[in-house]
Design an enzyme around this catalytic site. Structure first.
Site, PDB file in Angstrom:
ATOM      1  N   ASN A  10       0.860  -1.187   0.000  1.00 49.80           N
ATOM      2  CA  ASN A  10       0.000   0.000   0.000  1.00 49.80           C
ATOM      3  C   ASN A  10       0.896   1.237   0.000  1.00 49.80           C
ATOM      4  O   ASN A  10       1.464   1.592   1.022  1.00 49.80           O
ATOM      5  CB  ASN A  10      -0.885  -0.041   1.266  1.00 49.80           C
ATOM      6  CG  ASN A  10      -1.726   1.209   1.437  1.00 49.80           C
ATOM      7  OD1 ASN A  10      -1.829   2.038   0.523  1.00 49.80           O
ATOM      8  ND2 ASN A  10      -2.327   1.356   2.610  1.00 49.80           N
ATOM      9  N   LYS A  12       0.096   4.259  -0.329  1.00 46.64           N
ATOM     10  CA  LYS A  12      -0.574   5.443   0.248  1.00 46.64           C
ATOM     11  C   LYS A  12      -0.348   6.657  -0.676  1.00 46.64           C
ATOM     12  O   LYS A  12      -0.356   6.487  -1.892  1.00 46.64           O
ATOM     13  CB  LYS A  12      -0.068   5.674   1.672  1.00 46.64           C
ATOM     14  CG  LYS A  12      -0.217   4.403   2.523  1.00 46.64           C
ATOM     15  CD  LYS A  12      -0.046   4.621   3.984  1.00 46.64           C
ATOM     16  CE  LYS A  12      -0.233   3.296   4.704  1.00 46.64           C
ATOM     17  NZ  LYS A  12      -0.169   3.411   6.148  1.00 46.64           N
ATOM     18  N   HIS A  96      -9.644   0.948   5.208  1.00 47.06           N
ATOM     19  CA  HIS A  96      -8.336   1.186   5.833  1.00 47.06           C
ATOM     20  C   HIS A  96      -8.509   2.169   6.991  1.00 47.06           C
ATOM     21  O   HIS A  96      -9.323   3.091   6.903  1.00 47.06           O
ATOM     22  CB  HIS A  96      -7.352   1.739   4.792  1.00 47.06           C
ATOM     23  CG  HIS A  96      -5.947   1.781   5.306  1.00 47.06           C
ATOM     24  ND1 HIS A  96      -5.510   2.785   6.149  1.00 47.06           N
ATOM     25  CD2 HIS A  96      -4.906   0.925   5.147  1.00 47.06           C
ATOM     26  CE1 HIS A  96      -4.247   2.538   6.470  1.00 47.06           C
ATOM     27  NE2 HIS A  96      -3.847   1.423   5.875  1.00 47.06           N
ATOM     28  N   GLU A  98      -6.918   4.616   7.916  1.00 50.21           N
ATOM     29  CA  GLU A  98      -6.737   6.043   7.581  1.00 50.21           C
ATOM     30  C   GLU A  98      -7.990   6.611   6.900  1.00 50.21           C
ATOM     31  O   GLU A  98      -8.280   7.798   7.034  1.00 50.21           O
ATOM     32  CB  GLU A  98      -5.475   6.211   6.706  1.00 50.21           C
ATOM     33  CG  GLU A  98      -4.220   6.061   7.560  1.00 50.21           C
ATOM     34  CD  GLU A  98      -2.988   5.528   6.836  1.00 50.21           C
ATOM     35  OE1 GLU A  98      -2.942   5.571   5.589  1.00 50.21           O
ATOM     36  OE2 GLU A  98      -2.073   5.055   7.537  1.00 50.21           O
ATOM     37  N   GLU A 168      -5.024  -4.909  10.896  1.00 55.03           N
ATOM     38  CA  GLU A 168      -4.015  -3.864  11.040  1.00 55.03           C
ATOM     39  C   GLU A 168      -4.278  -3.090  12.327  1.00 55.03           C
ATOM     40  O   GLU A 168      -5.092  -2.156  12.335  1.00 55.03           O
ATOM     41  CB  GLU A 168      -4.092  -2.896   9.851  1.00 55.03           C
ATOM     42  CG  GLU A 168      -3.815  -3.529   8.518  1.00 55.03           C
ATOM     43  CD  GLU A 168      -3.342  -2.487   7.505  1.00 55.03           C
ATOM     44  OE1 GLU A 168      -2.208  -2.587   7.061  1.00 55.03           O
ATOM     45  OE2 GLU A 168      -4.107  -1.562   7.209  1.00 55.03           O
ATOM     46  N   GLY A 174       2.530   2.562  10.697  1.00 55.31           N
ATOM     47  CA  GLY A 174       3.434   3.688  10.506  1.00 55.31           C
ATOM     48  C   GLY A 174       4.166   4.113  11.755  1.00 55.31           C
ATOM     49  O   GLY A 174       4.824   5.159  11.775  1.00 55.31           O
ATOM     50  N   SER A 214       3.592  -1.826  10.380  1.00 52.42           N
ATOM     51  CA  SER A 214       5.047  -1.858  10.570  1.00 52.42           C
ATOM     52  C   SER A 214       5.662  -3.226  10.292  1.00 52.42           C
ATOM     53  O   SER A 214       6.641  -3.610  10.933  1.00 52.42           O
ATOM     54  CB  SER A 214       5.425  -1.357  11.973  1.00 52.42           C
ATOM     55  OG  SER A 214       5.038  -0.007  12.124  1.00 52.42           O
TER      56      SER A 214
HETATM   57  P1  PGA Z   1       2.853   0.508   7.613  1.00 51.49           P
HETATM   58  O1  PGA Z   1       1.375   0.655   7.002  1.00 51.49           O
HETATM   59  O2  PGA Z   1       3.419  -0.764   7.065  1.00 51.49           O
HETATM   60  O3  PGA Z   1       3.588   1.728   7.155  1.00 51.49           O
HETATM   61  O4  PGA Z   1       2.706   0.453   9.097  1.00 51.49           O
HETATM   62  C1  PGA Z   1       0.549  -0.448   6.827  1.00 51.49           C
HETATM   63  C2  PGA Z   1      -0.785  -0.014   6.260  1.00 51.49           C
HETATM   64  O5  PGA Z   1      -1.327   1.021   6.681  1.00 51.49           O
HETATM   65  O6  PGA Z   1      -1.348  -0.684   5.373  1.00 51.49           O
END
Ligand code: PGA
Length: 251
Positions: A10, A12, A96, A98, A168, A174, A214
């Site tokens: 992803n 983003k 997601h 976010e 997640e 992140g 992460s």
């Molecule tokens: P990250 O994001 O690997 O940067 O923690 C994962 C995600 O939001 O899909």
């Protein structure tokens, strides 16, 4: 849909078109054709058409980060599932954290997005996960269970069979703080058991459940070795060809 091994990147809101094409080129040369089938790249919308052409000779799949809850029409700024399919997407993320957090996306909207995506023939990667506060007060299973059931209950079995789940934990996205393999496996086993209890053995056994938060080149192997973890949804570490390739080969 049978249980699959998948590593999805992803991206983003990162990269320009030139950078995106360079990354795809590197990944195509680093990831052998025998494992490309496991890989899904999820770039920003504007790159999808071009990257689809760039990927035409490979088995790497393309996905989108979101889709509209509507089929078409006067919805300025939205992108329909049908349009995504028409430019070569086969996967889409729904829910997601976010999107849930910054855009206040709620279950009723996520149900419509899921239905539209499935109608267009996309495979939905449905994201769930608890906040840090919820993890600290021990309500993570209750929270994730509710997130799943509120959407799964609104679908029929044919639709349910087209879903992939991504667990997640919001506190791990992140932040550099990954769920331990024990924490991740425990939640994945909970999710599979929940599906088994409510929708039967076949849907549970065939369900692909990805871990995200992460996940990186260092910790992927240990996470992917867990019996109920079928792969990863990778954010930050999917932006570098070497790191992402290592993660793909950890599966
Ligand atoms: P990250 O994001 O690997 O940067 O923690 C994962 C995600 O939001 O899909």
């Amino acid at each position: 849909m049978l249980r699959r091994k998948i590593v999805a990147g992803n991206w983003k809101m990162n990269k320009t078109l030139t950078e995106a094409r360079e990354l795809v080129k590197s990944l195509q040369s680093l990831i052998g054709s025998d494992v490309q089938e496991r890989v899904v790249l999820i770039p920003p919308f504007p790159f999808l058409g071009v990257l689809s052409s760039d990927l035409s000779g490979s088995s790497i799949h393309l996905g989108a980060q979101d889709c509209s809850a509507h089929a078409q029409g006067a919805y300025t700024g939205e992108v329909s599932a049908g349009a995504l399919k028409s430019v070569g997407c086969s996967y889409v993320l729904v829910g997601h954290s976010e999107r849930r957090g910054y855009h206040h996306e709620q279950e009723t909207l996520l149900i419509e997005k899921t239905k539209q995506a499935l109608l267009s023939g996309l495979t939905v990667i449905l994201c769930v996960g608890e906040s840090l506060e919820e993890r600290l007060n021990g309500s993570q299973e209750q929270v994730v269970g509710k997130q799943i059931m509120s959407i799964w209950n609104a679908l029929n079995d044919t639709e349910r069979a087209q879903l992939i789940m991504a667990y997640e934990p919001v506190w791990a996205i992140g932040t550099g703080e990954t769920a331990s393999p024990e924490q991740a496996q425990s939640m994945h086993a909970f999710i599979r058991a929940l599906i088994k209890d409510n929708y039967g053995d076949a849907l549970a056994d065939n369900l692909t459940i990805l871990y995200g938060g992460s996940c990186n080149a260092q910790n992927a192997k240990e996470l992917f070795a867990c019996p109920d973890i079928d792969g990863g949804l990778i954010g930050g570490a999917s932006l570098k060809a070497d790191d992402f390739t290592k993660i793909v080969y950890s599966l």
